[in-house]
Design a protein around this motif. Structure first.
Motif, PDB file in Angstrom:
ATOM      1  N   THR A 191      33.444 -31.427  24.685  1.00 53.05           N
ATOM      2  CA  THR A 191      33.728 -30.907  23.350  1.00 53.05           C
ATOM      3  C   THR A 191      33.341 -31.891  22.254  1.00 53.05           C
ATOM      4  O   THR A 191      32.782 -31.502  21.223  1.00 53.05           O
ATOM      5  CB  THR A 191      35.229 -30.566  23.236  1.00 53.05           C
ATOM      6  OG1 THR A 191      35.541 -29.545  24.185  1.00 53.05           O
ATOM      7  CG2 THR A 191      35.578 -30.080  21.844  1.00 53.05           C
ATOM      8  N   ARG A 192      33.601 -33.179  22.470  1.00 50.25           N
ATOM      9  CA  ARG A 192      33.367 -34.163  21.411  1.00 50.25           C
ATOM     10  C   ARG A 192      31.893 -34.281  21.013  1.00 50.25           C
ATOM     11  O   ARG A 192      31.590 -34.742  19.927  1.00 50.25           O
ATOM     12  CB  ARG A 192      33.907 -35.536  21.833  1.00 50.25           C
ATOM     13  CG  ARG A 192      33.139 -36.187  22.988  1.00 50.25           C
ATOM     14  CD  ARG A 192      33.681 -37.571  23.328  1.00 50.25           C
ATOM     15  NE  ARG A 192      34.996 -37.481  23.926  1.00 50.25           N
ATOM     16  CZ  ARG A 192      35.206 -37.419  25.248  1.00 50.25           C
ATOM     17  NH1 ARG A 192      34.169 -37.404  26.085  1.00 50.25           N
ATOM     18  NH2 ARG A 192      36.418 -37.342  25.723  1.00 50.25           N
ATOM     19  N   TYR A 193      31.007 -33.852  21.902  1.00 50.03           N
ATOM     20  CA  TYR A 193      29.575 -33.987  21.610  1.00 50.03           C
ATOM     21  C   TYR A 193      28.924 -32.684  21.157  1.00 50.03           C
ATOM     22  O   TYR A 193      27.764 -32.689  20.740  1.00 50.03           O
ATOM     23  CB  TYR A 193      28.828 -34.490  22.853  1.00 50.03           C
ATOM     24  CG  TYR A 193      29.359 -35.794  23.423  1.00 50.03           C
ATOM     25  CD1 TYR A 193      29.666 -36.865  22.594  1.00 50.03           C
ATOM     26  CD2 TYR A 193      29.545 -35.938  24.795  1.00 50.03           C
ATOM     27  CE1 TYR A 193      30.167 -38.050  23.126  1.00 50.03           C
ATOM     28  CE2 TYR A 193      30.029 -37.122  25.336  1.00 50.03           C
ATOM     29  CZ  TYR A 193      30.344 -38.170  24.500  1.00 50.03           C
ATOM     30  OH  TYR A 193      30.834 -39.341  25.019  1.00 50.03           O
ATOM     31  N   GLU A 240      30.132 -22.360  23.039  1.00 49.66           N
ATOM     32  CA  GLU A 240      31.320 -21.864  23.723  1.00 49.66           C
ATOM     33  C   GLU A 240      32.567 -22.170  22.898  1.00 49.66           C
ATOM     34  O   GLU A 240      32.768 -23.291  22.432  1.00 49.66           O
ATOM     35  CB  GLU A 240      31.424 -22.486  25.115  1.00 49.66           C
ATOM     36  CG  GLU A 240      30.318 -21.982  26.030  1.00 49.66           C
ATOM     37  CD  GLU A 240      30.499 -22.394  27.475  1.00 49.66           C
ATOM     38  OE1 GLU A 240      31.485 -23.106  27.776  1.00 49.66           O
ATOM     39  OE2 GLU A 240      29.647 -22.009  28.293  1.00 49.66           O
ATOM     40  N   VAL A 241      33.392 -21.139  22.719  1.00 49.63           N
ATOM     41  CA  VAL A 241      34.620 -21.242  21.939  1.00 49.63           C
ATOM     42  C   VAL A 241      35.748 -20.591  22.736  1.00 49.63           C
ATOM     43  O   VAL A 241      35.570 -19.506  23.310  1.00 49.63           O
ATOM     44  CB  VAL A 241      34.483 -20.528  20.570  1.00 49.63           C
ATOM     45  CG1 VAL A 241      35.783 -20.648  19.773  1.00 49.63           C
ATOM     46  CG2 VAL A 241      33.316 -21.104  19.773  1.00 49.63           C
ATOM     47  N   ALA A 261      41.243 -22.574  29.965  1.00 49.22           N
ATOM     48  CA  ALA A 261      40.058 -21.741  30.227  1.00 49.22           C
ATOM     49  C   ALA A 261      39.773 -21.681  31.720  1.00 49.22           C
ATOM     50  O   ALA A 261      39.970 -22.663  32.445  1.00 49.22           O
ATOM     51  CB  ALA A 261      38.860 -22.310  29.486  1.00 49.22           C
ATOM     52  N   TRP A 262      39.317 -20.537  32.168  1.00 50.71           N
ATOM     53  CA  TRP A 262      39.036 -20.348  33.586  1.00 50.71           C
ATOM     54  C   TRP A 262      37.763 -21.062  34.026  1.00 50.71           C
ATOM     55  O   TRP A 262      37.538 -21.269  35.215  1.00 50.71           O
ATOM     56  CB  TRP A 262      38.938 -18.851  33.900  1.00 50.71           C
ATOM     57  CG  TRP A 262      40.239 -18.129  33.724  1.00 50.71           C
ATOM     58  CD1 TRP A 262      41.432 -18.649  33.304  1.00 50.71           C
ATOM     59  CD2 TRP A 262      40.487 -16.743  33.975  1.00 50.71           C
ATOM     60  NE1 TRP A 262      42.399 -17.693  33.256  1.00 50.71           N
ATOM     61  CE2 TRP A 262      41.853 -16.494  33.663  1.00 50.71           C
ATOM     62  CE3 TRP A 262      39.686 -15.684  34.405  1.00 50.71           C
ATOM     63  CZ2 TRP A 262      42.433 -15.234  33.795  1.00 50.71           C
ATOM     64  CZ3 TRP A 262      40.268 -14.419  34.531  1.00 50.71           C
ATOM     65  CH2 TRP A 262      41.626 -14.196  34.235  1.00 50.71           C
ATOM     66  N   ALA A 291      36.228 -27.882  29.282  1.00 45.98           N
ATOM     67  CA  ALA A 291      35.958 -29.233  28.781  1.00 45.98           C
ATOM     68  C   ALA A 291      34.891 -29.264  27.699  1.00 45.98           C
ATOM     69  O   ALA A 291      34.787 -30.252  26.959  1.00 45.98           O
ATOM     70  CB  ALA A 291      35.543 -30.139  29.939  1.00 45.98           C
ATOM     71  N   GLN A 292      34.092 -28.202  27.581  1.00 46.36           N
ATOM     72  CA  GLN A 292      33.018 -28.203  26.584  1.00 46.36           C
ATOM     73  C   GLN A 292      33.226 -27.147  25.502  1.00 46.36           C
ATOM     74  O   GLN A 292      32.365 -26.960  24.636  1.00 46.36           O
ATOM     75  CB  GLN A 292      31.666 -27.969  27.266  1.00 46.36           C
ATOM     76  CG  GLN A 292      31.522 -26.600  27.919  1.00 46.36           C
ATOM     77  CD  GLN A 292      30.332 -26.518  28.849  1.00 46.36           C
ATOM     78  OE1 GLN A 292      29.969 -27.500  29.501  1.00 46.36           O
ATOM     79  NE2 GLN A 292      29.691 -25.361  28.918  1.00 46.36           N
TER      80      GLN A 292
END
Length: 341
Positions: free
Chosen positions: A278-280, A299-300, A307-308, A312-313
């Motif tokens: 997520t941070r990137y 992706e949101v 989340a299934w 992490a992203q």
């Protein structure tokens, strides 16, 4: 080989020329742009004397094309292709779109996420009903039920949906359900049977680059689709596998301007799968936008830790809304006409 037609040529002359070329066993691709008309000649063009073509009244000049991809090649089609994704949403040729939503369709939370991304400015809803996973024991998606949930959200919010098809046997199901955009994922980027099958439809295709695929291999995958008659192809740079392990993949931002140089097809950046964290995601999205991407796939999820798949992203709705504001500013900068200022 391409033949550039003189501006003075009439439609009858052009049709006669095309018929003459096809009568010699070649296929043609006629592209009419604002400034010129180009006839792409496909086949073993070593049998054609370019000087003979240039001696014809309607031909301005003839050029040989060395690249094996013909239909996807900008030389055959100088103008940017604009793909109509439904619901009034078009991508390419200056039309910038953001596809956002969860990695996997999970259930009732889909409509909540869809409302959030639309409110933030997303124009297309993405979500996986069928999930290709490395492990056969990982969650594989809701299948047809997931497609129905996507269609319900699409109808309520008037948004086109983007979702992945994995099996040639499922293509007709996607067509029958009127899925707006079928996605070909990285693992299927060279599944030639699948590429040919979606090529037989008219449904727009979001084609992702293979995880170890070259730019030319991505364009040849597009060629497989287009050679079957479907020219509604959107290319997607989603990161490639390198020796670097700090991110999920290495985001090849270079590919965006390179693809625009080589091809007339729209190009989308996927910062979620490229980085894996997520941070990137937001910095990579800004880079893709600045590089000239025609759109982004992000992706949101309303609760990423639950989340299934791929939590992490995923961005939260608040993070996505912030990103969309900054993306709009970058778009304003890269599309500004400085000569008018």
């Amino acid at each position: 080989m391409i033949a550039i037609v003189k501006e003075s040529a009439t439609n009858d002359q052009l049709q006669h020329f095309v018929k003459w070329i096809e009568g010699r066993g070649f296929r043609t691709n006629v592209s009419r742009g604002e400034n010129e008309t180009v006839v792409g000649i496909i086949g073993d063009t070593t049998q054609i004397d370019p000087f003979l073509l240039e001696s014809m009244d309607i031909i301005e000049t003839v050029r040989r094309v060395s690249e094996p991809f013909k239909k996807a090649n900008r030389k055959f089609h100088p103008e940017d292709t604009i793909v109509d994704c439904g619901h009034g949403v078009k991508i390419g040729g200056g039309n910038f779109q953001v596809m956002a939503g969860p990695c996997s369709v999970e259930g009732k939370n889909l409509i909540e996420i869809a409302r959030c991304v639309k409110d933030a400015g997303a124009t297309m809803l993405r979500g996986g009903a069928y999930k290709p996973r490395t492990s056969p024991y990982s969650y594989q998606g809701m299948g047809e039920k997931g497609l129905d949930l996507l269609l319900e959200a699409s109808a309520e919010l008037d948004m086109p949906i983007v979702t992945e098809v994995m099996d040639p046997r499922d293509v007709q199901l996607f067509v029958d359900k009127k899925i707006d955009v079928m996605q070909i994922g990285a693992r299927n980027a060279q599944n030639f049977s699948l590429l040919k099958e979606v090529g037989k439809t008219k449904t727009p295709i979001l084609l992702k680059r293979g995880m170890s695929g070259t730019i030319d291999e991505l364009l040849m995958a597009a060629e497989y689709i287009m050679s079957e008659g479907n020219e509604n192809v959107i290319l997607c740079e989603r990161g490639i596998r390198t020796f670097e392990t700090r991110t999920r993949n290495t985001f090849d931002v270079n590919a965006i301007p390179v693809l625009h140089h080589l091809s007339h097809l729209p190009v989308v950046g996927d910062p979620s799968h490229s980085t894996g964290y997520t941070r990137y995601v937001r910095p990579a999205a800004y880079a893709a936008t600045a590089a000239g991407a025609d759109g982004l796939e992000i992706e949101v999820h309303n609760c990423p830790q639950e989340a299934w798949s791929d939590g992490a992203q995923a961005l939260t709705p608040a993070q996505f809304a912030d990103a969309m504001k900054r993306i709009a500013l970058i778009r304003e900068a890269v599309t500004a006409d400085l000569d008018k200022e």
